[in-house]
Design an enzyme around this catalytic site. Sequence first.
Site, PDB file in Angstrom:
ATOM      1  N   PHE A  32       0.843  -1.211   0.000  1.00 56.40           N
ATOM      2  CA  PHE A  32       0.000   0.000   0.000  1.00 56.40           C
ATOM      3  C   PHE A  32       0.872   1.252   0.000  1.00 56.40           C
ATOM      4  CE2 PHE A  32      -2.081   3.442   2.311  1.00 56.40           C
ATOM      5  CZ  PHE A  32      -3.259   3.591   1.589  1.00 56.40           C
ATOM      6  N   TYR A  34       4.073   1.479  -0.881  1.00 52.98           N
ATOM      7  CA  TYR A  34       4.838   1.541  -2.131  1.00 52.98           C
ATOM      8  C   TYR A  34       3.985   2.141  -3.240  1.00 52.98           C
ATOM      9  CZ  TYR A  34       7.802   0.151  -6.054  1.00 52.98           C
ATOM     10  OH  TYR A  34       8.589   0.177  -7.189  1.00 52.98           O
ATOM     11  N   LEU A  80      40.630  24.639 -21.098  1.00 55.64           N
ATOM     12  CA  LEU A  80      40.702  25.884 -20.333  1.00 55.64           C
ATOM     13  C   LEU A  80      42.153  26.211 -19.987  1.00 55.64           C
ATOM     14  CD1 LEU A  80      37.760  25.473 -17.780  1.00 55.64           C
ATOM     15  CD2 LEU A  80      37.775  26.756 -19.927  1.00 55.64           C
ATOM     16  N   LYS A 103      35.840  21.519 -10.724  1.00 56.91           N
ATOM     17  CA  LYS A 103      36.299  20.938 -11.981  1.00 56.91           C
ATOM     18  C   LYS A 103      36.332  19.430 -11.745  1.00 56.91           C
ATOM     19  CE  LYS A 103      39.953  21.241 -15.491  1.00 56.91           C
ATOM     20  NZ  LYS A 103      40.277  19.805 -15.608  1.00 56.91           N
ATOM     21  N   GLU A 158      29.614  16.556 -16.808  1.00 57.20           N
ATOM     22  CA  GLU A 158      30.699  15.627 -16.495  1.00 57.20           C
ATOM     23  C   GLU A 158      30.119  14.340 -15.934  1.00 57.20           C
ATOM     24  OE1 GLU A 158      35.125  15.491 -16.435  1.00 57.20           O
ATOM     25  OE2 GLU A 158      33.566  16.685 -17.411  1.00 57.20           O
ATOM     26  N   LYS A 296      43.995  25.018 -10.519  1.00 55.93           N
ATOM     27  CA  LYS A 296      44.517  23.752 -10.022  1.00 55.93           C
ATOM     28  C   LYS A 296      45.047  23.966  -8.608  1.00 55.93           C
ATOM     29  CE  LYS A 296      45.054  20.701 -12.717  1.00 55.93           C
ATOM     30  NZ  LYS A 296      44.159  19.582 -13.129  1.00 55.93           N
ATOM     31  N   CYS A 405      58.852  -8.869 -18.503  1.00 57.24           N
ATOM     32  CA  CYS A 405      59.394 -10.209 -18.355  1.00 57.24           C
ATOM     33  C   CYS A 405      58.612 -11.106 -19.305  1.00 57.24           C
ATOM     34  CB  CYS A 405      59.234 -10.703 -16.916  1.00 57.24           C
ATOM     35  SG  CYS A 405      59.664 -12.446 -16.700  1.00 57.24           S
TER      36      CYS A 405
END
Length: 650
Positions: A32, A34, A80, A103, A158, A296, A405
Site C-alpha cells: 500500500f 509503495y 581551459l 572541476k 561531467e 589547479k 618479463c
Amino acid sequence: MEKKERISELVNILNEAGRVYEQEDREIMSNFEYDRLYDELLLLEKETGITLSNSPTIKVGYEVLSELPKERHSSKMLSLNKTKSVDELAAFLGDKEGVLSWKMDGLTNVFTYKNGVLQKAVTRGNGEIGEIITNNAKVYKNLPLKIPYEGELVIRGEAIITYSEFERINSEIEDIDAKYKNPRNLCSGTVRQLNNEITAQRNVMLYAFALISTEPEITFSTRVEQFEWLEKQGFCVVEYTKVNAQNIAEKVKAFSEKVKKNDFPSDGLVLVLDDIAYAKTLGTTAKFPRDAIAFKWQDEIGITKLIDIEWSASRTGLINPVAVFEPVELEGTTVSRASVHNVSILEALKLGKNDTIKVYKANMIIPQIAENVTGSGTFTPPEFCPVCGQKTRIKQDIDSRVLVCDNASCLAKKIKNFSLFVTRDAMNIDGVSEATIEKWINLGILKTPDDFYHLEKSKEVIINMEGFGLKSYENIIDAVNKSRKTESYRVLYALGVPLVGVQTAKMIMKYFKDDLVSASKSSALELLTIDGVGEIIAYSFVDFFSKQENVDLMNSILNEVEIVKSEASGNSLEGITFVITGSLNNFANRDELKLLIEKNGGKVAGSVSKNTGYLINNDIMSNSSKNKTAKSLGVEIITEEDFLQKFGVK
C-alpha cells in the site's frame, strides 16, 4: 521541498524498496505504501515533465552495440587555461563577477534534447570528434530522460563515478592487477561500454556544468540564471557559488576544505564570468576561451630522500618501478612510496640512490614525484626479473618505455593464474590462499593448475609445512574433491582466457551446450554470433586455444572433473523472460526459482516491461505496481503452480 527534489527522493526510496524486495526477499514498506509513493511520483513527473533515468516508472532496455559511432561536434570544444594562483583568479575577474564551481574529474559529455526527450549523447573525444554514447547515457543514475522544456537544448556535463562506487567495484575484483587504477579511468571505460547493462551496474552520475544552446525565445543574462534553469529541468548541476575579486580567495579556501571529504573526484575549480553578453565579446584564443579559467590546487610539496627503487612484477609481464623514500607528511598523512609508472619516467627524473626529491599528492590523493633536485641517475632497470630471475627487456608501449618479463613460467604470472583457478567463480577450491599457492609453486607441488587434483602425491610435504597439519591438508583435499563436480563455464573461466569473465563464459558454454572441447575449436566468426561476445573477445578466445599447452591443460582438467549438465531439457524456456515477485511456496527463495528458469534457457528480469513473457506472483489479484504494469502491458500473471504445470520444468 521543491518538486524536483521530491522526485529524486521518491526515486531513491522506491528503488531501494524494490531492490530489497526483489533481491533480499523481504519488505521495508507495505504494498500500500509503495503504491502510494509510486502514484505520487507518477503525478510529480507528469506535473514537472521531469523523468529521471533510474525512475521505477520507466524501463530503459539494455542493448549491445558492435562499436560506438563517431560524430563531429558543431563547434570545437576548447580546453581551459590553467593557474595555481588565487591572485591570477582575482586579476582575471577584475571588476566583474564570476561563478566558481568544481572541476570534476570524469568524462565530459554533450547532450541534445528535443521535444523534451533525450535525443543524443556524445563524448568530448579530442574536442572536435566524439563518440556517440546515447545508449549508455540513458542508464546514468541521475540523468533526466524527459524534461519540461520542449525546444532543442544542448548542454555539457561531467560523467563521474564516486569514490565509494569505485571502491565497491574494485572490492569485487579478486585479481589485484585487474583492479581499476582510479575513478576517472573506470568512468571513461564505463561510459564507452558497448553493453549498456554494464554501464547501468556502475552507477554513473552526471553533473551539468554548461548550457550551450536553446531555442531563440529562451534567453539568459547570467550563468547563475542558466544553472537555476537547468536545475528546474531536472538536471543535477555542479556545485557553484558567485564570486568577485574581493572574496575569491575566501571562496577558493572554502572549496579546498571540502575536497578531502567529497565522494567525487575533482582536480581543481573552474571560474567563468557570470555576465553572458560580456563574456561573448571576449572571444577565444587558438587554444582557450577567454571567459573562463581553471584553477589547479597548489600542491603541498614535501622534500625527502630517495632510498630505493623497487620493481614490482605483475601477471601481465610488466615490471613497474616504485620509489621508496624516507617518510614525509603530505596533506595530513604520512607517505613513503610512490609509483614511477614506467622506465621513461624513471629516466626523465634521473632517479638515483640518496637523491633529494620533491613529492606531492596528485589531486591531494595519489603520491607522485614532482622533481628530483639531485638528479644522479644511478638507478637503472634490472636486467633480470625480480621474481623468476629470467632476463628482462625494455619495449616501446605507445608513448613510453616499459620493462617486461617474457618468461611464461614467471612466478608472478603463475601465482595470479593459480589464484584465479581456485576462486569461487572458477573451480571454487576453498581454503587455498595466494600465500599458500606461492609456497607450493616454490616447492614444486604446483606446476600447472591441474596439479590441484594430485595433491595426495605431496601429502607429507604439505602436512609438515609451517602453519599446516593433517587437518588442514584434509580440508583442502575435501574442497578439491567437491570441485570435481562442476559446471562447464567454471572450467572455461578457470583457464584464464584473456577478457573472458564469468558472464561471458556462461554465454559461450550455453551456446556450445556445455561442450568445452567444441568451444575450444570454434572460429572467431562463430563466436561473434553469440550475444554479448564482441570482436576483441572472440579473437582473444581463438588465440588462447591456438596454443597447444592451453588445449592440453583444458583436456587434463576435463579428465579430472565431471561436468554437470542442466537438470532439465535446457531450452524449454528459450526466449521467454520472467519477472518474479511476492513470496514463494515451492522454492526456498527467488534465486532458486531464477536458477531453474535460467537452467532451462529462460531469462529473469527485475521489472515488468513489454518484453516480459510472464509475471510470476502467487497473489494474482494483488494491486501491486508490478501487477498493475503487467495488466497495462497485457503480460500474463501466473502463480508458481501455474508455472510448474505450464512449462513442466524441474
